[in-house]
Design an enzyme around this catalytic site. Structure first.
Site, PDB file in Angstrom:
ATOM      1  N   GLU A  82       0.908  -1.192   0.000  1.00 56.57           N
ATOM      2  CA  GLU A  82       0.132   0.091  -0.027  1.00 56.57           C
ATOM      3  C   GLU A  82       0.878   1.218  -0.010  1.00 56.57           C
ATOM      4  O   GLU A  82       1.911   1.352   0.876  1.00 56.57           O
ATOM      5  CB  GLU A  82      -0.937   0.002   1.185  1.00 56.57           C
ATOM      6  N   GLY A 126     -12.506   1.522  -1.729  1.00 59.10           N
ATOM      7  CA  GLY A 126     -11.035   1.140  -1.759  1.00 59.10           C
ATOM      8  C   GLY A 126     -10.768   0.142  -2.779  1.00 59.10           C
ATOM      9  O   GLY A 126      -9.703  -0.496  -2.880  1.00 59.10           O
ATOM     10  N   ASP A 166      -3.606   0.560  -9.730  1.00 59.56           N
ATOM     11  CA  ASP A 166      -4.855   0.292  -9.912  1.00 59.56           C
ATOM     12  C   ASP A 166      -5.116  -0.091 -11.284  1.00 59.56           C
ATOM     13  O   ASP A 166      -5.840  -1.115 -11.791  1.00 59.56           O
ATOM     14  CB  ASP A 166      -5.741   1.444  -9.440  1.00 59.56           C
TER      15      ASP A 166
END
Length: 393
Positions: free
Chosen positions: A34, A135, A183
């Site tokens: 992350e 998320g 992403d």
């Protein structure tokens, strides 16, 4: 109603005809890694079965018209006017509604990349079953579906990695959200039953089998219903701290430092910057360790790495929320093998790796804990590694 059907019906109702096709792209869950992406580090996400669909057709004009099932308004932009709409200055909101900036931003970024290619006007209708604000990168799913559609209808012949880069440009410069490329790469390169190990500097990827199904495991998403927004301050501040830390270490990006550099970092930095840097350096190592564990031992070996990742995000990067902490702690107490928050933080979702026969127990425990704390009821559901973009019709 499926997202594909909803997109088709929205298109027909808005434009009075059938679309030429329906293209879809998935959201993603980040298994681990992350905030390492914009630090040119390592991530291990996978595409999920939840998808965004774009029903699209050429319209014979020089306009892009955009509709969606989550807005009552139609947004219209002349193709030649896109350069006046974007890029969005840092810290400002887009000149068009944010949901449409993802769509129009893709068209703008494609035209920037291929300025000599014909780009006729299109009508677009968007529908999605990717939970927004959880998320799970509903934004990358929009970008991937629209980029795939325009890549075909405009006959651009671009490969998935290039389309992922187009999506990042749209998100960074059209929407004004300073995200990395994880992403978009996760959505564009998704494979069934596997995660995508991505080097965010080189964009080299490797498909890593998760082994969840064979091990009779489920990955639960616990959507806390606490919304977040990447274009707002918390995310940007963390990125600026990382850039400051890299500058103090005299390196291009935190990717170029390792855990052995932490003592020197502690001497050079204030406490907050040091803790931000410590999260990135240790998280990069956890991604590498997770890849090794999945490959050599299987998914039951990654539980402690997931737990350590959450602790680092909670304490060093300070991007968790009380709801996320309750979700993680309760899932672990109810028997989850591992759990962590996932996504950019400040809300959104946690994930929990659980035995198949423990799904109900973990779900019930988390729902009770949220009720006892007076939180909004969470949305809890399993996700599985799934395929990337495709043309559905």
């Amino acid at each position: 109603m499926t997202a594909s059907t909803a997109a088709r019906e929205q298109f027909a109702a808005s434009y009075g005809r059938e679309p030429e096709g329906i293209w879809s792209a998935p959201g993603r869950v980040n298994l681990i890694g992350e905030h390492t992406d914009y630090n040119e580090g390592y991530v291990l996400p996978f595409a999920i079965q939840h998808r965004t669909c774009a029903a699209v057709a050429l319209n014979g004009t020089d306009d892009i018209r955009v509709e969606s099932t989550f807005s009552d308004s139609q947004v219209v932009a002349h193709l030649s006017d896109l350069d006046g709409l974007f890029p969005t200055p840092a810290g400002e909101t887009p000149a068009v509604p944010e949901w449409s900036a993802y769509v129009l931003g893709i068209a703008w970024a494609l035209r920037m990349l291929r300025p000599d290619a014909p780009a006729p006007g299109v009508d677009i209708a968007i529908a999605s079953d990717v939970p927004v604000g959880a998320g799970l990168s509903s934004s990358a799913a929009i970008e991937g579906s629209v980029a795939s559609a325009l890549n075909e209808l405009w006959d651009l012949g671009l490969d998935p990695v290039t389309l992922a880069q187009v999506g990042r440009k749209a998100e960074n410069e059209a929407v004004g959200a300073p995200t990395g490329i994880m992403d978009q790469m996760a959505s564009m390169l998704g494979q069934p039953d596997a995660a995508t190990f991505l080097d965010c500097r080189t964009l080299e990827t490797r498909s890593i089998p998760t082994g969840f199904t064979a091990a009779h495991l489920e990955l639960l998403v616990i959507d806390t219903r606490v919304s977040h927004a990447h274009s707002t301050g918390g995310y940007r501040e963390r990125r600026e701290s990382c850039e400051r830390g890299a500058e103090l270490l005299g390196i291009r990006a935190l990717r170029d430092a390792g855990i052995d550099d932490l003592p020197r970092a502690a001497e050079l930095m204030d406490d907050v910057t040091f803790r931000r840097v410590r999260h990135i350096l240790t998280e990069n190592q956890r991604v590498l360790d997770t890849v090794d564990a999945l490959t050599a031992q299987g998914p039951r070996a990654i539980g402690d790495l997931l737990v350590a990742s959450h602790a680092s995000m909670r304490d060093d990067f300070e991007i968790s929320a009380v709801e996320l902490d309750v979700a993680v702690d309760t899932a672990l107490a109810a028997g989850a093998i591992g759990a962590r928050m996932t996504g950019g933080g400040f809300g959104g979702s946690a994930i929990a790796l659980v035995e198949h026969d423990a799904v109900e127990r973990v779900t019930d425990a988390v729902e009770r804990a949220f009720a006892d704390a007076g939180f909004t009821a969470p949305h809890i559901f399993p996700v599985s590694p799934s395929a990337g973009p495709r043309r559905d019709a």
